[in-house]
Write a protein that holds these residues in place. Sequence first.
Motif, PDB file in Angstrom:
ATOM      1  N   GLN A 184       0.882  -1.314   0.009  1.00 52.67           N
ATOM      2  CA  GLN A 184       0.161  -0.064   0.054  1.00 52.67           C
ATOM      3  C   GLN A 184       0.751   1.354   0.047  1.00 52.67           C
ATOM      4  O   GLN A 184       1.994   1.263   0.219  1.00 52.67           O
ATOM      5  N   VAL A 185       0.314   2.370  -0.243  1.00 51.59           N
ATOM      6  CA  VAL A 185       0.947   3.713  -0.147  1.00 51.59           C
ATOM      7  C   VAL A 185      -0.104   4.537   0.530  1.00 51.59           C
ATOM      8  O   VAL A 185      -1.288   4.529   0.717  1.00 51.59           O
ATOM      9  N   GLN A 186       0.739   5.400   1.227  1.00 51.28           N
ATOM     10  CA  GLN A 186      -0.095   6.572   1.789  1.00 51.28           C
ATOM     11  C   GLN A 186      -0.108   7.758   1.097  1.00 51.28           C
ATOM     12  O   GLN A 186       0.851   8.302   0.538  1.00 51.28           O
ATOM     13  N   LEU A 187      -1.305   8.417   0.994  1.00 53.70           N
ATOM     14  CA  LEU A 187      -1.667   9.465   0.423  1.00 53.70           C
ATOM     15  C   LEU A 187      -2.020  10.725   1.007  1.00 53.70           C
ATOM     16  O   LEU A 187      -3.059  10.322   1.925  1.00 53.70           O
TER      17      LEU A 187
ATOM     18  N   LEU B 243      -5.545  21.502  -5.997  1.00 49.31           N
ATOM     19  CA  LEU B 243      -5.357  20.368  -4.954  1.00 49.31           C
ATOM     20  C   LEU B 243      -4.030  19.623  -5.241  1.00 49.31           C
ATOM     21  O   LEU B 243      -3.548  19.164  -6.317  1.00 49.31           O
ATOM     22  N   SER B 244      -3.440  19.249  -4.286  1.00 46.12           N
ATOM     23  CA  SER B 244      -1.950  18.340  -4.320  1.00 46.12           C
ATOM     24  C   SER B 244      -2.253  16.886  -3.524  1.00 46.12           C
ATOM     25  O   SER B 244      -3.209  17.064  -2.542  1.00 46.12           O
ATOM     26  N   CYS B 245      -1.565  15.897  -4.114  1.00 49.02           N
ATOM     27  CA  CYS B 245      -1.858  14.631  -3.458  1.00 49.02           C
ATOM     28  C   CYS B 245      -0.311  14.013  -3.341  1.00 49.02           C
ATOM     29  O   CYS B 245       0.089  13.744  -4.369  1.00 49.02           O
ATOM     30  N   ALA B 246       0.237  14.228  -1.940  1.00 52.57           N
ATOM     31  CA  ALA B 246       1.672  13.533  -2.035  1.00 52.57           C
ATOM     32  C   ALA B 246       1.472  12.159  -1.294  1.00 52.57           C
ATOM     33  O   ALA B 246       0.919  11.734  -0.794  1.00 52.57           O
ATOM     34  N   ALA B 247       2.594  11.399  -2.071  1.00 54.33           N
ATOM     35  CA  ALA B 247       2.482   9.963  -1.872  1.00 54.33           C
ATOM     36  C   ALA B 247       3.648   9.703  -0.734  1.00 54.33           C
ATOM     37  O   ALA B 247       4.877  10.452  -0.810  1.00 54.33           O
ATOM     38  N   SER B 248       3.671   8.723  -0.043  1.00 49.65           N
ATOM     39  CA  SER B 248       4.803   8.324   0.798  1.00 49.65           C
ATOM     40  C   SER B 248       5.890   7.762   0.118  1.00 49.65           C
ATOM     41  O   SER B 248       6.944   7.684   0.724  1.00 49.65           O
ATOM     42  N   ARG B 249       5.746   7.562  -1.110  1.00 45.49           N
ATOM     43  CA  ARG B 249       7.090   7.036  -1.904  1.00 45.49           C
ATOM     44  C   ARG B 249       6.984   7.094  -3.385  1.00 45.49           C
ATOM     45  O   ARG B 249       5.797   7.802  -3.663  1.00 45.49           O
ATOM     46  N   SER B 250       7.841   6.982  -4.019  1.00 42.00           N
ATOM     47  CA  SER B 250       7.784   7.257  -5.418  1.00 42.00           C
ATOM     48  C   SER B 250       6.683   6.600  -6.118  1.00 42.00           C
ATOM     49  O   SER B 250       6.430   5.394  -5.929  1.00 42.00           O
ATOM     50  N   ILE B 251       6.127   7.465  -7.071  1.00 42.41           N
ATOM     51  CA  ILE B 251       4.988   7.108  -7.671  1.00 42.41           C
ATOM     52  C   ILE B 251       5.418   6.944  -9.365  1.00 42.41           C
ATOM     53  O   ILE B 251       4.321   6.699 -10.141  1.00 42.41           O
ATOM     54  N   PHE B 252       6.630   6.728  -9.718  1.00 40.64           N
ATOM     55  CA  PHE B 252       7.028   6.513 -10.899  1.00 40.64           C
ATOM     56  C   PHE B 252       6.405   5.374 -11.475  1.00 40.64           C
ATOM     57  O   PHE B 252       6.043   5.516 -12.730  1.00 40.64           O
ATOM     58  N   SER B 253       6.419   4.560 -10.941  1.00 40.15           N
ATOM     59  CA  SER B 253       5.849   3.085 -11.387  1.00 40.15           C
ATOM     60  C   SER B 253       4.319   2.888 -10.948  1.00 40.15           C
ATOM     61  O   SER B 253       3.899   2.001 -11.807  1.00 40.15           O
ATOM     62  N   PHE B 254       3.630   3.857 -10.494  1.00 40.09           N
ATOM     63  CA  PHE B 254       2.173   3.684 -10.233  1.00 40.09           C
ATOM     64  C   PHE B 254       1.383   4.044 -11.560  1.00 40.09           C
ATOM     65  O   PHE B 254       1.564   4.777 -12.216  1.00 40.09           O
ATOM     66  N   ASP B 255       0.511   2.910 -11.769  1.00 40.29           N
ATOM     67  CA  ASP B 255       0.140   2.736 -13.319  1.00 40.29           C
ATOM     68  C   ASP B 255      -0.898   3.936 -13.369  1.00 40.29           C
ATOM     69  O   ASP B 255      -1.052   4.600 -14.409  1.00 40.29           O
TER      70      ASP B 255
ATOM     71  N   PRO C  51       0.283   0.521  -6.569  1.00 42.57           N
ATOM     72  CA  PRO C  51      -0.472  -0.120  -5.130  1.00 42.57           C
ATOM     73  C   PRO C  51      -1.486   0.730  -4.749  1.00 42.57           C
ATOM     74  O   PRO C  51      -1.643   1.956  -4.781  1.00 42.57           O
ATOM     75  N   PRO C  52      -2.166  -0.136  -4.109  1.00 34.59           N
ATOM     76  CA  PRO C  52      -3.674   0.802  -3.879  1.00 34.59           C
ATOM     77  C   PRO C  52      -3.555   1.536  -2.214  1.00 34.59           C
ATOM     78  O   PRO C  52      -2.670   1.510  -1.522  1.00 34.59           O
TER      79      PRO C  52
END
Length: 113
Positions: free
Chosen positions: A1-4, A20-32, A100-101
């Motif tokens: 999972q990922v924290q958003l 609006l901004s949505c910050a992810a807890s890790r790299s989103i490079f591979s997030f589909d 990841p969800p």
Amino acid sequence: QVQLVESGGGLVQPGGSLRLSCAASRSIFSFDVMRWYRQAPGKERLLVASITSGGNTNYADFVKGRFTISRDNAKNTVYLQMNSLKSEDTAVYYCNSRYPPGWGQGTQVTVSS
């Protein structure tokens, strides 16, 4: 999972803009696919916009021409630029990662004079 974590919501007058901004807890490079949803009081959650890892975008008819989704992989952040806001855009806006969800906690957008 990922924290958003979403941010950027607030009170704006009709015709105004918000980003609006949505910050992810890790790299989103591979997030589909990254998405923005919204949910108004007493109504179902609706898909607003989506963006793929390749930058392809899709929008709900009710925001086409007014909203723009984008992603900055270097900053692990997805954005939703909202222009020409209407009262019916009032809702809690949620960020979502398909895989990841992950879901954010939501940010309130209120459009009112």
